[in-house]
Motif scaffolding. Structure first.
Motif, PDB file in Angstrom:
ATOM      1  N   ASP A  94       2.356 -48.581-118.859  1.00  0.00           N
ATOM      2  CA  ASP A  94       2.880 -47.755-119.950  1.00  0.00           C
ATOM      3  C   ASP A  94       3.923 -48.547-120.737  1.00  0.00           C
ATOM      4  OD1 ASP A  94       5.324 -47.628-118.522  1.00  0.00           O
ATOM      5  OD2 ASP A  94       4.897 -45.630-117.740  1.00  0.00           O
ATOM      6  N   ARG A  95       4.521 -47.933-121.740  1.00  0.00           N
ATOM      7  CA  ARG A  95       5.482 -48.642-122.607  1.00  0.00           C
ATOM      8  C   ARG A  95       6.751 -49.068-121.874  1.00  0.00           C
ATOM      9  NH1 ARG A  95       3.811 -48.972-127.794  1.00  0.00           N
ATOM     10  NH2 ARG A  95       2.376 -47.387-128.565  1.00  0.00           N
ATOM     11  N   ASP A  96       7.023 -48.465-120.709  1.00  0.00           N
ATOM     12  CA  ASP A  96       8.176 -48.865-119.907  1.00  0.00           C
ATOM     13  C   ASP A  96       7.815 -49.931-118.874  1.00  0.00           C
ATOM     14  OD1 ASP A  96       9.957 -47.126-121.210  1.00  0.00           O
ATOM     15  OD2 ASP A  96       9.390 -45.461-119.899  1.00  0.00           O
ATOM     16  N   GLU A 145       0.770 -42.372-125.471  1.00  0.00           N
ATOM     17  CA  GLU A 145       1.890 -42.450-126.436  1.00  0.00           C
ATOM     18  C   GLU A 145       1.959 -43.788-127.134  1.00  0.00           C
ATOM     19  OE1 GLU A 145       5.348 -41.558-124.145  1.00  0.00           O
ATOM     20  OE2 GLU A 145       4.755 -39.484-123.836  1.00  0.00           O
ATOM     21  N   GLU A 160      -0.614 -39.149-119.925  1.00  0.00           N
ATOM     22  CA  GLU A 160       0.232 -38.833-121.088  1.00  0.00           C
ATOM     23  C   GLU A 160       1.038 -40.044-121.537  1.00  0.00           C
ATOM     24  OE1 GLU A 160       0.049 -36.820-118.283  1.00  0.00           O
ATOM     25  OE2 GLU A 160      -1.341 -35.434-119.272  1.00  0.00           O
ATOM     26  N   ARG A 161       1.579 -40.809-120.572  1.00  0.00           N
ATOM     27  CA  ARG A 161       2.369 -41.986-120.932  1.00  0.00           C
ATOM     28  C   ARG A 161       1.516 -43.054-121.605  1.00  0.00           C
ATOM     29  NH1 ARG A 161       3.914 -41.499-115.725  1.00  0.00           N
ATOM     30  NH2 ARG A 161       3.110 -43.563-115.195  1.00  0.00           N
ATOM     31  N   GLY A 208       1.740 -38.015-114.490  1.00  0.00           N
ATOM     32  CA  GLY A 208       2.095 -38.192-115.887  1.00  0.00           C
ATOM     33  C   GLY A 208       1.507 -39.426-116.540  1.00  0.00           C
ATOM     34  N   ALA A 209       0.708 -40.192-115.804  1.00  0.00           N
ATOM     35  CA  ALA A 209       0.211 -41.479-116.305  1.00  0.00           C
ATOM     36  C   ALA A 209      -0.632 -41.335-117.567  1.00  0.00           C
ATOM     37  CB  ALA A 209      -0.591 -42.192-115.215  1.00  0.00           C
ATOM     38  N   GLN A 212       5.549 -49.675-116.427  1.00  0.00           N
ATOM     39  CA  GLN A 212       5.163 -49.108-115.135  1.00  0.00           C
ATOM     40  C   GLN A 212       3.643 -49.071-115.012  1.00  0.00           C
ATOM     41  OE1 GLN A 212       6.686 -45.144-114.456  1.00  0.00           O
ATOM     42  NE2 GLN A 212       5.287 -44.780-112.771  1.00  0.00           N
ATOM     43  N   GLY A 258      -2.941 -48.356-122.625  1.00  0.00           N
ATOM     44  CA  GLY A 258      -1.679 -49.025-122.344  1.00  0.00           C
ATOM     45  C   GLY A 258      -1.730 -50.514-122.601  1.00  0.00           C
ATOM     46  N   SER A 299       0.343 -47.615-114.518  1.00  0.00           N
ATOM     47  CA  SER A 299      -0.059 -46.229-114.693  1.00  0.00           C
ATOM     48  C   SER A 299      -1.518 -45.987-114.369  1.00  0.00           C
ATOM     49  CB  SER A 299       0.232 -45.786-116.134  1.00  0.00           C
ATOM     50  OG  SER A 299       1.628 -45.888-116.388  1.00  0.00           O
TER      51      SER A 299
END
Length: 139
Positions: free
Chosen positions: A71-73, A139, A135-136, A132-133, A75, A53, A77
């Motif tokens: 993550d890309r948003d 990406e 996986e996020r 879900g961290a 958040q 990330g 993670s």
């Protein structure tokens, strides 16, 4: 390999028991704020590293960290530690390491041969903060 695993488990225990002194809510979204700096602003690394990330670190805590992984948003993670193998083998302890969030859903520990910022071979200890961290961050 067993020494690394035992060290990682000890590191996890120490960080989860000693890291209650920070404002966890303030770290949930990037930017992390002082004293953290964005790693890509100070080292020749990409802003987002697949699998890790967007990283923030307090330079005073290098090499171990914690590195806060967003993550890309934006958040939080994961919290990541990068502990040099030769330090661990020579009995160096990394005590009282901070933690981005006290919620940990899973942990990965793996070898890294070195990169800008932590050039020596080291173990990555990655504490994922929700289901879900992982996986996020991939990406």
């Amino acid at each position: 390999m067993t020494k690394i695993s035992v060290s990682a488990i000890g590191l996890l225990f120490v960080t989860t028991t000693l890291a209650a002194a920070h404002d966890e809510k303030a770290l949930m979204n990037e930017p992390a704020g002082d004293p953290y700096v964005q790693v890509s602003d100070v080292l020749p690394l990409p802003e987002f590293i697949p699998g890790l990330g967007t990283l923030f670190v307090d330079p005073a805590t290098l090499p171990a960290g914690p590195f806060l992984a967003y993550d890309r948003d934006g958040q939080l993670s994961a919290t990541i530690y990068m502990t040099p193998l030769d330090d661990l083998q020579n009995g160096v302890s990394f005590d009282g390491l901070g933690l981005g969030s006290h919620t940990v859903s899973s942990t990965d520990v793996y070898f890294n041969a070195g990169h800008p910022g932590v050039e020596k071979p080291h173990a990555h200890v990655v504490l994922f903060h929700d289901e879900g961290a992982k996986e996020r961050l991939a990406e």
